[in-house]
Design an enzyme around this catalytic site. Structure first.
Site, mmCIF file in Angstrom:
data_model
loop_
_atom_site.group_PDB
_atom_site.id
_atom_site.type_symbol
_atom_site.label_atom_id
_atom_site.label_comp_id
_atom_site.label_asym_id
_atom_site.label_seq_id
_atom_site.Cartn_x
_atom_site.Cartn_y
_atom_site.Cartn_z
ATOM 1 N N HIS A 108 3.670 61.161 29.092
ATOM 2 C CA HIS A 108 4.395 62.436 29.067
ATOM 3 C C HIS A 108 5.514 62.443 30.098
ATOM 4 O O HIS A 108 5.254 62.325 31.291
ATOM 5 C CB HIS A 108 3.404 63.575 29.361
ATOM 6 C CG HIS A 108 3.968 64.948 29.143
ATOM 7 N ND1 HIS A 108 3.998 65.890 30.131
ATOM 8 C CD2 HIS A 108 4.510 65.525 28.049
ATOM 9 C CE1 HIS A 108 4.514 67.003 29.646
ATOM 10 N NE2 HIS A 108 4.841 66.814 28.393
ATOM 11 N N HIS A 118 13.754 68.095 30.945
ATOM 12 C CA HIS A 118 12.852 69.058 30.311
ATOM 13 C C HIS A 118 13.415 70.475 30.254
ATOM 14 O O HIS A 118 13.441 71.108 29.205
ATOM 15 C CB HIS A 118 11.501 69.077 31.036
ATOM 16 C CG HIS A 118 10.544 70.049 30.428
ATOM 17 N ND1 HIS A 118 10.470 71.368 30.816
ATOM 18 C CD2 HIS A 118 9.632 69.895 29.437
ATOM 19 C CE1 HIS A 118 9.548 71.988 30.096
ATOM 20 N NE2 HIS A 118 9.030 71.116 29.249
#
Ligand code: G3P
Ligand code: CA
Length: 236
Positions: A7, A49
């Protein structure tokens, strides 16, 4: 053994969505990397992100309001530790080129508080130009963006991201034409996985960091585990 998907690279120990984080994931031996894509003011696809740079760099403001040059002048590593100073926000092209061919690219198209009209076509064009369309899967919480991607490139694998316990996730994913459902892990049971598999869908769960949760997801029979600590998924 489910696919081990790092991730934001190996974000538990390294600055998320930077090259040093992805390199660490490659060293661990992941099957895939997950990362997030936004677009700069001058149209470059970049790996970060948040819509804004504030949390993960030494700068401030929205990615969509900055040129690539402005974005690349920021330090994206020092916030995680002084040993990571000098890391930059990668471009999507840079990451695709640096990823070993046996590692799958799980690209999350970010959308919501910011919108990037036309980004779906740009993603497909870049991946095709890099010869990476077949080793990339695009996921998004923006299911309408997934529908647009399906229209542009029917061969591109898609993942339906969701954080809700939907009544019919299988029906939703099939309607879009996804290869996989990407649910928040804690909704996922053996029955959930069985229903998805019966419909020909994979289940890749996020974001699974604790050993007990990793063990539960393996027991549930999921196809992929997205984790900030991919080394834990490999060793569990
Ligand atoms: O892969 C799914 C997960 O990354 C979605 O949530 O906020 O970490 O991008 P987020
Ligand atoms: Ca993500």
């Amino acid at each position: 053994m489910p696919q081990v998907i790092g991730h934001r690279g190996a974000a538990g120990t390294h600055p998320e969505n930077t090259m040093v984080s992805f390199q660490r994931a490659f060293e661990i031996g992941v099957d895939g990397i997950e990362f997030d894509v936004h677009r700069t003011l001058d149209g470059h696809l970049v790996v970060i992100h948040d819509p804004a740079v504030d949390r993960t760099t030494n700068g401030s403001g929205l990615v969509m309001a900055m040129t690539l040059e402005q974005l690349r002048s920021l330090d994206a590593g020092a916030w995680k530790g002084p040993q990571f100073a000098g890391q930059r926000v990668p471009t999507l092209q840079e990451l695709v080129r640096a990823t070993p061919p046996n590692v799958r690219l799980y690209l999350e198209l970010k959308a919501g508080s910011v919108h990037y009209p036309g980004i779906e076509q740009e993603l497909v064009d870049l991946l095709k130009a890099e010869g990476a369309l077949e080793r990339t899967q695009i996921s998004s919480f923006d299911h309408r963006a997934l529908v647009r991607l399906k229209e542009i490139a029917p061969e591109l694998p898609l993942g339906m991201l969701t954080s809700c316990n939907h009544v019919d996730p299988v029906g939703m994913a099939r309607e879009i034409g996804c290869e996989a459902i990407h649910p928040m892990w804690y909704w996922v049971t053996p029955d959930y996985v069985e229903a998805a598999h019966a419909a020909g869908l994979k289940v890749n769960v996020w974001t699974v960091d604790e050993p007990t949760a990793i063990t539960m997801m393996k027991a549930a029979g999921v196809d992929g585990i997205i984790s900030n600590f991919p080394e834990r998924v490999k060793s569990a």
